[in-house]
Motif scaffolding. Structure first.
Motif, PDB file in Angstrom:
ATOM      1  N   ILE A 109      31.918 -19.298  14.128  1.00 13.66           N
ATOM      2  CA  ILE A 109      31.794 -20.644  14.701  1.00 13.66           C
ATOM      3  C   ILE A 109      30.375 -20.876  15.209  1.00 13.66           C
ATOM      4  O   ILE A 109      29.740 -21.901  14.908  1.00 13.66           O
ATOM      5  N   GLU A 110      29.861 -19.927  15.967  1.00 12.09           N
ATOM      6  CA  GLU A 110      28.524 -20.096  16.545  1.00 12.09           C
ATOM      7  C   GLU A 110      27.454 -20.197  15.464  1.00 12.09           C
ATOM      8  O   GLU A 110      26.522 -21.009  15.562  1.00 12.09           O
ATOM      9  N   GLY A 111      27.582 -19.377  14.419  1.00  9.03           N
ATOM     10  CA  GLY A 111      26.619 -19.440  13.333  1.00  9.03           C
ATOM     11  C   GLY A 111      26.678 -20.769  12.600  1.00  9.03           C
ATOM     12  O   GLY A 111      25.643 -21.333  12.211  1.00  9.03           O
ATOM     13  N   THR A 112      27.892 -21.295  12.412  1.00  7.80           N
ATOM     14  CA  THR A 112      28.051 -22.567  11.718  1.00  7.80           C
ATOM     15  C   THR A 112      27.535 -23.722  12.565  1.00  7.80           C
ATOM     16  O   THR A 112      26.911 -24.652  12.044  1.00  7.80           O
ATOM     17  N   VAL A 113      27.774 -23.675  13.859  1.00 10.87           N
ATOM     18  CA  VAL A 113      27.241 -24.719  14.750  1.00 10.87           C
ATOM     19  C   VAL A 113      25.714 -24.698  14.734  1.00 10.87           C
ATOM     20  O   VAL A 113      25.065 -25.757  14.661  1.00 10.87           O
ATOM     21  N   ALA A 114      25.126 -23.516  14.789  1.00 13.75           N
ATOM     22  CA  ALA A 114      23.666 -23.409  14.725  1.00 13.75           C
ATOM     23  C   ALA A 114      23.142 -23.959  13.407  1.00 13.75           C
ATOM     24  O   ALA A 114      22.094 -24.636  13.365  1.00 13.75           O
ATOM     25  N   GLN A 115      23.851 -23.679  12.325  1.00 11.51           N
ATOM     26  CA  GLN A 115      23.477 -24.217  11.015  1.00 11.51           C
ATOM     27  C   GLN A 115      23.505 -25.745  11.026  1.00 11.51           C
ATOM     28  O   GLN A 115      22.566 -26.399  10.537  1.00 11.51           O
ATOM     29  N   LEU A 116      24.553 -26.302  11.598  1.00 14.99           N
ATOM     30  CA  LEU A 116      24.686 -27.756  11.639  1.00 14.99           C
ATOM     31  C   LEU A 116      23.591 -28.381  12.499  1.00 14.99           C
ATOM     32  O   LEU A 116      22.973 -29.391  12.119  1.00 14.99           O
ATOM     33  N   ARG A 117      23.313 -27.785  13.639  1.00 13.99           N
ATOM     34  CA  ARG A 117      22.263 -28.335  14.507  1.00 13.99           C
ATOM     35  C   ARG A 117      20.897 -28.267  13.836  1.00 13.99           C
ATOM     36  O   ARG A 117      20.066 -29.168  14.006  1.00 13.99           O
ATOM     37  N   ALA A 118      20.650 -27.209  13.068  1.00 16.26           N
ATOM     38  CA  ALA A 118      19.335 -27.043  12.433  1.00 16.26           C
ATOM     39  C   ALA A 118      19.132 -28.012  11.274  1.00 16.26           C
ATOM     40  O   ALA A 118      17.995 -28.429  11.004  1.00 16.26           O
ATOM     41  N   GLN A 119      20.211 -28.381  10.581  1.00 13.76           N
ATOM     42  CA  GLN A 119      20.063 -29.158   9.353  1.00 13.76           C
ATOM     43  C   GLN A 119      20.330 -30.649   9.520  1.00 13.76           C
ATOM     44  O   GLN A 119      19.822 -31.459   8.737  1.00 13.76           O
ATOM     45  N   ALA A 120      21.125 -31.037  10.509  1.00 12.34           N
ATOM     46  CA  ALA A 120      21.476 -32.446  10.656  1.00 12.34           C
ATOM     47  C   ALA A 120      20.289 -33.245  11.176  1.00 12.34           C
ATOM     48  O   ALA A 120      19.552 -32.785  12.047  1.00 12.34           O
ATOM     49  N   ARG A 121      20.132 -34.445  10.654  1.00 10.83           N
ATOM     50  CA  ARG A 121      19.034 -35.303  11.086  1.00 10.83           C
ATOM     51  C   ARG A 121      19.303 -35.910  12.463  1.00 10.83           C
ATOM     52  O   ARG A 121      18.378 -36.145  13.236  1.00 10.83           O
ATOM     53  N   ARG A 122      20.584 -36.185  12.741  1.00 11.13           N
ATOM     54  CA  ARG A 122      20.925 -36.771  14.034  1.00 11.13           C
ATOM     55  C   ARG A 122      21.493 -35.698  14.939  1.00 11.13           C
ATOM     56  O   ARG A 122      22.373 -34.943  14.522  1.00 11.13           O
ATOM     57  N   PRO A 123      21.035 -35.595  16.178  1.00  6.44           N
ATOM     58  CA  PRO A 123      21.515 -34.533  17.069  1.00  6.44           C
ATOM     59  C   PRO A 123      23.028 -34.572  17.250  1.00  6.44           C
ATOM     60  O   PRO A 123      23.633 -35.642  17.329  1.00  6.44           O
ATOM     61  N   LEU A 124      23.603 -33.399  17.333  1.00  4.37           N
ATOM     62  CA  LEU A 124      25.038 -33.262  17.529  1.00  4.37           C
ATOM     63  C   LEU A 124      25.360 -33.462  19.009  1.00  4.37           C
ATOM     64  O   LEU A 124      24.707 -32.869  19.869  1.00  4.37           O
TER      65      LEU A 124
END
Length: 440
Positions: free
Chosen positions: A357-372
């Protein structure tokens, strides 16, 4: 004529619906607490919000499923968030817009308005793919990777576009997946009429799209029990037709087995001649699908209902697709959810769930243009046998069996499609049609 349907997944319920419409006496047996099979609703204690057992997407090419919804009075355009097929990465490095051009120019729409295709070579490759969507011209042993490389696929496009798209469609790595089946999916969606390529993302639970209505029609005829034994009566009828069937001792004229392949093997094993028949079945290999669900403090409003992620398991970045439910869900708590889908999830089998979960959240935060937005709750749900591996030349069973009055249904039968919801519906309807054609 009385018919037993064993299994209340999408295949079994599609079969039951067709039989009910034809006025047959139908009983459906389901072992799980919730009908729906691998698309069943679940409750996760951490999230406090009802979920589907994985995020599913329909295409406009899924005519059997969409027409089934309409027969039940459900408008797919209202029940789903519908949009033209756009494939864009969360970081916007890759963007494919499939412009809805009229035939015969419609296949050129894949080349227009797109970005990140590795220059002219990538566009030329996509043009070749769109001209090569004839499964009959693809060798039976060919993998998706072999087929695409023969069409001069740039390496970057192979890894950035086709690998995650193949995983999404087949849950099988690109180097192992059946090119014929993958090409058929592309032909029926990208290569067909523009509406066939539209994405349909359910606004609420999958169960509400149509399975709930069929379950309501069945009422007490939906029996919550795991079938232990099916057997055929040894004597024939006076008119020469085969004898009836018994499901856990209860008599029926016909039986439709709409259970997973391993359950079907268990139930068939005791029938006369079963060894020779089952020996012709493939040695099924299964692949898992995981879904990381985040309950956000506020709706995300990322602007994309579905976006592509760059996965890198070596860095604990597992996801391939992100679904922002603030874009696609009906108004309510579900708009606070985001799902990240991980195909080939058996790769993290030895990892701690929290680390995934933590790795996937970090992946999403790094790649998404709009902040989570801030995360209030998070969970990982893994379906260990989500699909079978769709390898070339897989000899999937037909609907008919060697025993008169016993039929098979399920996305693992020879539907011509991967293990997707549309394949399940088609198989259920096909089994019902054969049952209805049998002499009374």
């Amino acid at each position: 004529m009385s018919i037993a349907v064993v299994g209340a997944g999408w295949a079994g319920l599609a079969a039951a619906h067709a039989l009910l419409r034809a006025g047959r006496q139908v009983h459906v047996y389901e072992a799980a607490a919730q009908p729906g099979g691998r698309a069943r609703p679940i409750e996760h204690p951490t999230l406090g919000v009802p979920l589907d057992n994985g995020q599913h997407v329909l295409l406009g090419a899924y005519h059997a499923t969409l027409d089934l919804m309409r027969t039940l009075g459900i408008d797919p355009a209202h029940a789903c968030h519908v949009q033209p097929l756009r494939l864009a990465s969360a970081d916007r490095a890759l963007r494919l817009n499939f412009w809805p051009l009229p035939a015969p120019a419609h296949r050129l729409g894949v080349l227009l308005g797109s970005h990140g295709l590795d220059g002219w070579r990538g566009r030329r490759h996509l043009g070749r793919v769109m001209r090569a969507l004839n499964p009959e011209r693809i060798a039976a042993h060919e993998t998706v990777q072999d087929w695409l490389c023969a069409l001069d696929c740039p390496p970057t496009l192979l890894s950035a576009l086709w690998a995650p798209l193949c995983l999404a469609a087949c849950n099988t790595p690109i180097a192992q997946a059946d090119a014929r089946i993958f090409a058929r999916v592309l032909r029926d969606s990208l290569g067909a009429r523009a509406p066939d390529s539209h994405l349909y993302i359910p606004r609420t639970r999958l169960h509400a799209l149509w399975p709930a209505q069929v379950c309501a029609q069945l009422g007490a005829r939906l029996r919550r029990q795991r079938v232990q034994c099916i057997e055929q009566e040894r004597h024939a009828r006076s008119d020469g037709a085969p004898g009836a069937w018994r499901v856990d001792g209860e008599r029926y004229d016909q039986v439709i087995l709409a259970v997973p392949a391993y359950e079907a093997q268990r139930l068939l094993a005791s029938l006369p001649g079963a060894n020779g028949y089952l020996n012709r079945w493939p040695a099924w290999q299964y692949a898992a699908i995981g879904t990381v669900t985040l309950r956000l403090r506020a709706p995300w409003h990322s602007g994309q209902a579905m976006s592509l992620l760059w996965d890198d398991p070596a860095r604990n970045a597992w996801g391939q697709w992100c679904f922002d439910r603030s874009v696609s869900a009906a108004p309510g708590p579900e708009q606070h959810l985001a799902h990240v889908v991980i195909s080939g999830a058996e790769r993290y089998a030895n990892c701690d769930a929290q680390a995934v979960i933590e790795g996937t959240v970090a992946q999403l935060r790094a790649q998404a243009r709009r902040p989570l937005p801030a995360i209030d709750a998070q969970a990982l749900v893994t379906e260990k046998r989500a699909t079978f591996l769709l390898t070339p030349g897989l000899a999937r069973p037909q609907t008919r069996t060697p025993w008169a009055g016993l039929l098979l249904a399920g996305d693992w039968t020879d539907t011509g499609y991967p293990a997707v919801l549309e394949g399940a519906v088609r198989s259920g309807q096909g089994a019902a049609a054969l049952a209805l054609a049998a002499p009374a």
